[in-house]
Design a protein around this motif. Structure first.
Motif, PDB file in Angstrom:
ATOM      1  N   UNK A  33       0.816  -1.216   0.000  1.00 24.87           N
ATOM      2  CA  UNK A  33       0.000   0.000   0.000  1.00 24.87           C
ATOM      3  C   UNK A  33       0.845   1.259   0.000  1.00 24.87           C
ATOM      4  N   UNK A  34       1.909   1.252   0.795  1.00 27.32           N
ATOM      5  CA  UNK A  34       2.749   2.459   0.910  1.00 27.32           C
ATOM      6  C   UNK A  34       3.677   2.582  -0.298  1.00 27.32           C
ATOM      7  N   UNK A  35       4.259   1.471  -0.695  1.00 26.06           N
ATOM      8  CA  UNK A  35       5.283   1.521  -1.744  1.00 26.06           C
ATOM      9  C   UNK A  35       4.712   1.644  -3.152  1.00 26.06           C
ATOM     10  N   UNK A  36       3.564   1.024  -3.383  1.00 21.11           N
ATOM     11  CA  UNK A  36       3.027   0.953  -4.749  1.00 21.11           C
ATOM     12  C   UNK A  36       1.618   1.544  -4.864  1.00 21.11           C
ATOM     13  N   UNK A  37       0.700   1.030  -4.051  1.00 20.88           N
ATOM     14  CA  UNK A  37      -0.697   1.467  -4.164  1.00 20.88           C
ATOM     15  C   UNK A  37      -0.863   2.965  -3.991  1.00 20.88           C
ATOM     16  N   UNK A  38      -0.160   3.509  -3.016  1.00 18.80           N
ATOM     17  CA  UNK A  38      -0.261   4.951  -2.734  1.00 18.80           C
ATOM     18  C   UNK A  38       0.063   5.781  -3.979  1.00 18.80           C
ATOM     19  N   UNK A  39       1.113   5.395  -4.679  1.00 19.58           N
ATOM     20  CA  UNK A  39       1.545   6.214  -5.824  1.00 19.58           C
ATOM     21  C   UNK A  39       0.590   6.098  -7.009  1.00 19.58           C
ATOM     22  N   UNK A  40      -0.071   4.966  -7.118  1.00 19.62           N
ATOM     23  CA  UNK A  40      -1.093   4.853  -8.173  1.00 19.62           C
ATOM     24  C   UNK A  40      -2.256   5.797  -7.865  1.00 19.62           C
ATOM     25  N   UNK A  41      -2.614   5.855  -6.586  1.00 26.55           N
ATOM     26  CA  UNK A  41      -3.709   6.734  -6.172  1.00 26.55           C
ATOM     27  C   UNK A  41      -3.327   8.194  -6.401  1.00 26.55           C
ATOM     28  N   UNK A  42      -2.116   8.562  -5.972  1.00 29.35           N
ATOM     29  CA  UNK A  42      -1.673   9.957  -6.115  1.00 29.35           C
ATOM     30  C   UNK A  42      -1.668  10.370  -7.585  1.00 29.35           C
ATOM     31  N   UNK A  43      -1.290   9.440  -8.433  1.00 30.79           N
ATOM     32  CA  UNK A  43      -1.258   9.737  -9.872  1.00 30.79           C
ATOM     33  C   UNK A  43      -2.671  10.028 -10.411  1.00 30.79           C
ATOM     34  N   UNK A  69       5.257  12.655   3.327  1.00 30.93           N
ATOM     35  CA  UNK A  69       5.539  14.017   2.843  1.00 30.93           C
ATOM     36  C   UNK A  69       4.970  14.215   1.438  1.00 30.93           C
ATOM     37  N   UNK A  70       5.062  13.169   0.656  1.00 27.83           N
ATOM     38  CA  UNK A  70       4.586  13.231  -0.729  1.00 27.83           C
ATOM     39  C   UNK A  70       3.072  13.481  -0.766  1.00 27.83           C
ATOM     40  N   UNK A  71       2.367  12.872   0.161  1.00 26.14           N
ATOM     41  CA  UNK A  71       0.911  13.089   0.247  1.00 26.14           C
ATOM     42  C   UNK A  71       0.634  14.563   0.552  1.00 26.14           C
ATOM     43  N   UNK A  72       1.329  15.085   1.563  1.00 29.28           N
ATOM     44  CA  UNK A  72       1.110  16.480   1.991  1.00 29.28           C
ATOM     45  C   UNK A  72       1.578  17.450   0.904  1.00 29.28           C
ATOM     46  N   UNK A  73       2.715  17.147   0.303  1.00 35.85           N
ATOM     47  CA  UNK A  73       3.281  18.043  -0.714  1.00 35.85           C
ATOM     48  C   UNK A  73       2.317  18.217  -1.890  1.00 35.85           C
ATOM     49  N   UNK A  74       1.564  17.160  -2.187  1.00 32.35           N
ATOM     50  CA  UNK A  74       0.628  17.253  -3.320  1.00 32.35           C
ATOM     51  C   UNK A  74      -0.704  17.888  -2.921  1.00 32.35           C
ATOM     52  N   UNK A  75      -0.776  18.401  -1.708  1.00 34.85           N
ATOM     53  CA  UNK A  75      -1.942  19.177  -1.288  1.00 34.85           C
ATOM     54  C   UNK A  75      -3.068  18.379  -0.649  1.00 34.85           C
ATOM     55  N   UNK A  76      -2.814  17.131  -0.282  1.00 33.94           N
ATOM     56  CA  UNK A  76      -3.870  16.340   0.344  1.00 33.94           C
ATOM     57  C   UNK A  76      -3.837  16.504   1.861  1.00 33.94           C
ATOM     58  N   UNK A  77      -4.967  16.194   2.464  1.00 31.51           N
ATOM     59  CA  UNK A  77      -5.073  16.332   3.919  1.00 31.51           C
ATOM     60  C   UNK A  77      -4.515  15.085   4.627  1.00 31.51           C
TER      61      UNK A  77
END
Ligand SMILES: [Zn+2]
Length: 249
Positions: A33-43, A69-77
């Motif tokens: 979830x952290x390594x792969x799934x998260x980045x698909x969602x962010x994309x 940090x990547x989640x926050x940097x992209x403007x998500x809560x």
């Protein structure tokens, strides 16, 4: 009031498996979830410029700081989801307070934390007062309404953003093993109903679940539909809670 669509992602990572002392394969299931799934969602969210809320177990933020940090940097809560994904209904008040304080402190590094979701959606009523006391503005764990609402807890207020199992990817994909097209059809039907009735659509998804394989297309398909539909405001839990607490509203 328009219908509100809230995209919420519970970033449990490996935390529940560590707490339950599960074997390493289960740990890697969470790590996916952290390594792969998260980045698909962010994309997918980036592509459509859609803000979301991430409920994060603070242990995951400690272990995977760069990803949070990547989640926050992209403007998500960033919001709270326990430390090791604890079942709050099994904790004493002092244990719960300790976990809330610790996890809020860790997550505050990534922005102000005003929201909480109980892991497993399990809590006792007294926890709501404790949340308000600890400075949380909203909770998103209860199941008693089609709308967000404000709880009056003595002199304090707490906004509740209710959830439901039928909009939870864990139930549909992990427990029922429904194919993606069936899930997309079901959520599409629900979104249309919410818009017609000006209710709340709270999607609860997990990066390790919806981010696996072709399931990510369900999220993309749902957001494509939301873009086309009028009368639905896609927002974060933070913004909706602040709106509800605004004087005069
Ligand atoms: Zn969780």
């Amino acid at each position: 009031m328009p219908a509100y669509m809230l995209l919420t992602f519970d970033l449990d990572g490996e935390a529940p498996y560590i707490l339950k002392k599960r074997d390493y394969v289960q740990v890697t299931r969470g790590l996916y979830g952290v390594k792969t799934g998260l980045y698909k969602i962010l994309q997918v969210l980036d592509k459509r410029r859609i803000p979301a809320t991430f409920f994060i177990s603070a242990y995951v933020a400690e272990m995977h700081e760069k990803d949070v940090y990547e989640i926050a940097r992209r403007g998500h809560e960033v919001a709270s989801h326990g430390y090791l994904h604890e079942d709050f209904s099994q904790l004493s008040a002092s244990e719960a307070e300790e976990v809330l304080t610790k996890s809020k402190n860790i997550l505050s590094k990534f922005g102000s934390v005003i929201g909480f979701r109980a892991p497993y959606w399990r809590l006792e009523k007294w926890l709501l007062e404790l949340l308000a006391l600890k400075g949380f503005i909203y909770d998103s764990s209860l199941m008693d309404s089609d709308f967000a609402y404000t709880l009056e807890l003595g002199s304090r207020k707490l906004v509740e953003i209710p959830v439901s199992y039928h909009l939870d990817d864990w139930v549909l994909f992990e427990e029922k093993q429904f194919p993606p097209d069936i899930v997309l059809r079901s959520w599409t039907y629900e979104l249309e109903w919410c818009i017609e009735n000006e209710t709340l659509f709270v999607l609860t998804a997990h990066p390790q679940v919806i981010g696996r394989g072709s399931r990510i297309r369900v999220l993309d398909g749902l957001l494509r539909l939301a873009e086309k539909l009028e009368k639905v405001e896609v927002t974060t839990c933070r913004k909706l809670a602040e709106k509800l607490l605004k004087p005069g509203d």
